[in-house]
Enzyme design. Structure first.
Site, PDB file in Angstrom:
ATOM      1  N   GLU A  64       0.877  -1.174   0.000  1.00  0.00           N
ATOM      2  CA  GLU A  64       0.000   0.000   0.000  1.00  0.00           C
ATOM      3  C   GLU A  64       0.905   1.211   0.000  1.00  0.00           C
ATOM      4  OE1 GLU A  64      -1.739   2.970   0.569  1.00  0.00           O
ATOM      5  OE2 GLU A  64      -2.349   2.445   2.597  1.00  0.00           O
ATOM      6  N   GLU A 114       3.978  13.082  -4.697  1.00  0.00           N
ATOM      7  CA  GLU A 114       3.288  13.088  -3.410  1.00  0.00           C
ATOM      8  C   GLU A 114       4.055  14.002  -2.454  1.00  0.00           C
ATOM      9  OE1 GLU A 114       3.333   9.386  -1.176  1.00  0.00           O
ATOM     10  OE2 GLU A 114       1.209   9.679  -0.727  1.00  0.00           O
ATOM     11  N   CYS A 135      -2.037   8.889   2.658  1.00  0.00           N
ATOM     12  CA  CYS A 135      -1.721   8.407   1.312  1.00  0.00           C
ATOM     13  C   CYS A 135      -2.866   8.680   0.345  1.00  0.00           C
ATOM     14  CB  CYS A 135      -1.384   6.928   1.346  1.00  0.00           C
ATOM     15  SG  CYS A 135      -2.538   5.981   2.328  1.00  0.00           S
TER      16      CYS A 135
HETATM   17  P1  NAD Z   1       9.228   4.783   4.146  1.00  0.00           P
HETATM   18  O1  NAD Z   1       8.623   3.993   3.050  1.00  0.00           O
HETATM   19  O2  NAD Z   1      10.686   4.991   4.130  1.00  0.00           O
HETATM   20  O3  NAD Z   1       8.861   4.125   5.563  1.00  0.00           O
HETATM   21  C1  NAD Z   1       7.742   3.321   5.806  1.00  0.00           C
HETATM   22  C2  NAD Z   1       8.145   2.140   6.678  1.00  0.00           C
HETATM   23  O4  NAD Z   1       9.062   1.309   5.981  1.00  0.00           O
HETATM   24  C3  NAD Z   1       8.856   2.527   7.974  1.00  0.00           C
HETATM   25  O5  NAD Z   1       8.478   1.630   8.986  1.00  0.00           O
HETATM   26  C4  NAD Z   1      10.320   2.334   7.616  1.00  0.00           C
HETATM   27  O6  NAD Z   1      11.132   2.096   8.725  1.00  0.00           O
HETATM   28  C5  NAD Z   1      10.255   1.118   6.737  1.00  0.00           C
HETATM   29  N1  NAD Z   1      11.352   0.954   5.795  1.00  0.00           N
HETATM   30  C6  NAD Z   1      12.169   1.900   5.264  1.00  0.00           C
HETATM   31  N2  NAD Z   1      13.035   1.349   4.415  1.00  0.00           N
HETATM   32  C7  NAD Z   1      12.785   0.028   4.388  1.00  0.00           C
HETATM   33  C8  NAD Z   1      13.349  -1.082   3.682  1.00  0.00           C
HETATM   34  N3  NAD Z   1      14.344  -0.927   2.820  1.00  0.00           N
HETATM   35  N4  NAD Z   1      12.827  -2.315   3.893  1.00  0.00           N
HETATM   36  C9  NAD Z   1      11.792  -2.492   4.729  1.00  0.00           C
HETATM   37  N5  NAD Z   1      11.225  -1.485   5.430  1.00  0.00           N
HETATM   38  C10 NAD Z   1      11.722  -0.242   5.259  1.00  0.00           C
HETATM   39  O7  NAD Z   1       8.499   6.160   4.209  1.00  0.00           O
HETATM   40  P2  NAD Z   1       9.060   7.510   4.901  1.00  0.00           P
HETATM   41  O8  NAD Z   1      10.494   7.726   4.602  1.00  0.00           O
HETATM   42  O9  NAD Z   1       8.662   7.502   6.305  1.00  0.00           O
HETATM   43  O10 NAD Z   1       8.249   8.589   4.090  1.00  0.00           O
HETATM   44  C11 NAD Z   1       8.670   8.932   2.771  1.00  0.00           C
HETATM   45  C12 NAD Z   1       7.494   9.171   1.867  1.00  0.00           C
HETATM   46  O11 NAD Z   1       6.702   7.990   1.806  1.00  0.00           O
HETATM   47  C13 NAD Z   1       6.511  10.220   2.358  1.00  0.00           C
HETATM   48  O12 NAD Z   1       6.880  11.503   1.982  1.00  0.00           O
HETATM   49  C14 NAD Z   1       5.252   9.781   1.669  1.00  0.00           C
HETATM   50  O13 NAD Z   1       5.211  10.274   0.360  1.00  0.00           O
HETATM   51  C15 NAD Z   1       5.359   8.303   1.602  1.00  0.00           C
HETATM   52  N6  NAD Z   1       4.564   7.642   2.640  1.00  0.00           N
HETATM   53  C16 NAD Z   1       3.403   7.044   2.292  1.00  0.00           C
HETATM   54  C17 NAD Z   1       2.638   6.432   3.254  1.00  0.00           C
HETATM   55  C18 NAD Z   1       1.365   5.762   2.958  1.00  0.00           C
HETATM   56  O14 NAD Z   1       0.546   5.623   3.850  1.00  0.00           O
HETATM   57  N7  NAD Z   1       1.147   5.305   1.752  1.00  0.00           N
HETATM   58  C19 NAD Z   1       3.050   6.441   4.573  1.00  0.00           C
HETATM   59  C20 NAD Z   1       4.266   7.036   4.922  1.00  0.00           C
HETATM   60  C21 NAD Z   1       4.997   7.628   3.923  1.00  0.00           C
END
Ligand code: NAD
Ligand code: MN
Length: 477
Positions: A257, A388, A291
């Protein structure tokens, strides 16, 4: 003019934050074997709240092993009627502790207490109640007479709705007979750790739920662990892509998602006052850290000026500040990094020629804040119309015909949600048929219900969460 309200801060005496937390593995809190530590802060004050573990590979392995054992020694074959009892118990404890959880969520995340109390927590409890109801009815869910669970689920969630995303992940997984290892986001681990306590309180068998804290590296170790049967990820499209690559060619099932860039489409026959409320809720709810946020407003050209005047007047009345104040509409941005991203994209918006307007509200000195902002004169080529922003920033585009509205709405790599505002039912159906979005709201926005499936097309990911459809992601079908 905004009325001056007396401050109405919610008391924090109900929460008891420990100075540090271990990992929740096999039913107990444990010290880390090979991890590091990270601090979580209150983004509204920058005050350090607690120190949690950044789990290392051996910690992750211990959690997956505990989940495997719990799966094999009972949970996977337990009658649904029995699993349901645990889920109902968890749901009731969440309700009983909902004020505590709402306050804690607000402190760790920065979202207004009005939202964590009235939206997040009720939905969290509702989600557990809903899937508790499915646990003994899986044979009637349309996936065959005796659908089987997958095994051990690795679940990684973001910081925007910490406890709600946990509920979306854990409730259907457990209802179907899987065991889980869940990693909350690094900036918002605290409510997941209280949820671990709730699992103990509910006498959930050890190992059925394991909570390991940490950042991206911990998440990567978890999803790449060979003994995981299923990966469920919510977060950025970039990380989603990495995970899909790593899971390719393995037996692991995957649901993603990811991000969105939803169009909120307002026709000239829409009830404008309601549309203004819907636009505000669409993009400023949860500081726009959503999101499915309605981040692209598509307004029919003939009502552009009238709608923008009304919208700016309304946005000027939003109250930004202390998330714990019950009058607050806009809380803190979740992290310094996210604030930087929002600032950078907003500056690009100006450089590319869009016109920027921000609500004239003072920002607190400490903490991470961004005023509600509207860009007009945005074209489809602008980065603020394509990427986004994940913050309180609205990009406004115009259209003349329904065909043009559909074309512009679908002109995005994402496809998570959309909104339509019009008085004509036939036009709602015509539009909904043509919009490539997993969820389409009509004359409302950002409405959620556990019985309603949620998920995207294209780069917004695949798989559905919620409803009967949400069971499919956790069954061997
Ligand atoms: P991210 O994707 O980096 O983090 C989401 C989760 O994934 C966190 O728990 C993080 O620790 C984990 N994660 C990070 N790298 C990973 C990897 N290589 N393998 C497995 N897990 C990993 O998101 P972010 O850096 O917190 O935010 C960046 C952008 O993501 C935001 O600006 C936004 O655009 C988007 N975002 C979307 C949603 C959503 O609900 N769809 C939520 C948060 C962020
Ligand atoms: Mn935090």
């Amino acid at each position: 003019m905004t009325f001056e309200y007396a401050p109405a801060p919610e008391s924090t005496s109900i929460v008891d934050i420990r100075p540090s937390y271990g990992l929740f593995i096999d039913g107990e809190f444990r010290d880390s074997i090979d991890g590091d530590t990270i601090k979580t802060i209150n983004p509204a004050t920058e005050e350090v709240l607690s120190e949690v573990v950044a789990a290392g590979p051996r910690d992750v392995a211990a959690a997956v092993e505990a989940a495997r054992r719990a799966y094999q020694t009972g949970w996977g074959t337990m009658p649904g009627t029995e699993r349901a009892k645990y889920l109902y118990r968890i749901a009731r404890i969440i309700q009983e502790r909902s004020r505590e959880l709402a306050v804690l969520e607000t402190i760790d995340n920065g979202k207004p207490i009005r939202e964590s109390r009235d939206v997040d927590l009720p939905l969290v409890a509702a989600h557990f109640f809903y899937y508790a109801g499915w646990a003994d009815k899986l044979s009637y869910a349309g996936f065959g007479p005796h659908p089987r669970p997958l095994g051990v689920a690795a679940q990684v969630i973001p910081w925007n709705f910490p406890l709600l995303m946990l509920a979306w992940k854990i409730a259907p997984a457990l209802a179907c007979g899987n065991t889980v290892v869940l990693k909350p986001a690094e900036t918002t681990p605290l409510t997941a750790l209280v949820f671990a306590e709730i699992c103990q309180q509910a006498d959930l068998p050890p190992g059925v739920v394991n909570i390991i804290t940490g950042a991206g590296e911990t998440g990567r170790h978890l999803v790449e662990h060979p003994d995981v049967d299923k990966i469920a990820f919510t977060g950025s499209t970039e990380v989603g892509r990495q995970i899909a690559r790593a899971a390719a060619g393995t037996r692991k099932r995957l649901t993603l998602e990811l991000g969105g860039k939803a169009a909120n489409i307002v026709f000239d026959d829409a009830p404008l006052d309601q549309a203004v409320e819907g636009i505000v809720n669409g993009i400023f709810f949860n500081q726009g850290h959503v999101c499915c946020a309605g981040s692209r407003l598509l307004v029919q050209e003939s009502i552009h000026d009238e709608l923008l005047t009304a919208l700016k007047r309304r946005i000027s009345l939003l109250r930004l500040g202390d998330p714990l104040d019950k009058n607050t509409d806009i809380g803190a941005i979740n992290s310094a990094a996210q604030l930087e991203r929002i600032r950078a994209l907003s500056e690009i918006g100006e450089l590319e020629g869009a016109e920027r307007w921000s609500a004239p509200c003072p920002l607190p000195d400490r903490g991470f804040w961004f005023p509600p902002t509207v860009f007009t004169g945005v074209s489809q080529a602008h980065r603020i119309a394509r990427e986004e922003i994940f913050g309180p920033v609205l990009s406004v585009l115009t259209f003349r015909t329904p065909e043009e509205a559909v074309a512009k709405a679908n002109n995005t790599p994402y496809g998570l949600s959309a909104g339509i505002w019009t008085e004509k039912g036939s036009r709602i159906l015509w539009m909904a048929d043509r919009l490539r979005a997993g969820v389409v709201w009509a004359n409302t926005f950002n409405k959620f219900d556990p019985s309603s499936p949620f998920g995207g097309y294209k780069e917004s990911g695949y798989g559905r969460e919620g409803g009967r459809h949400g069971l499919e992601a956790y069954l061997a079908v």
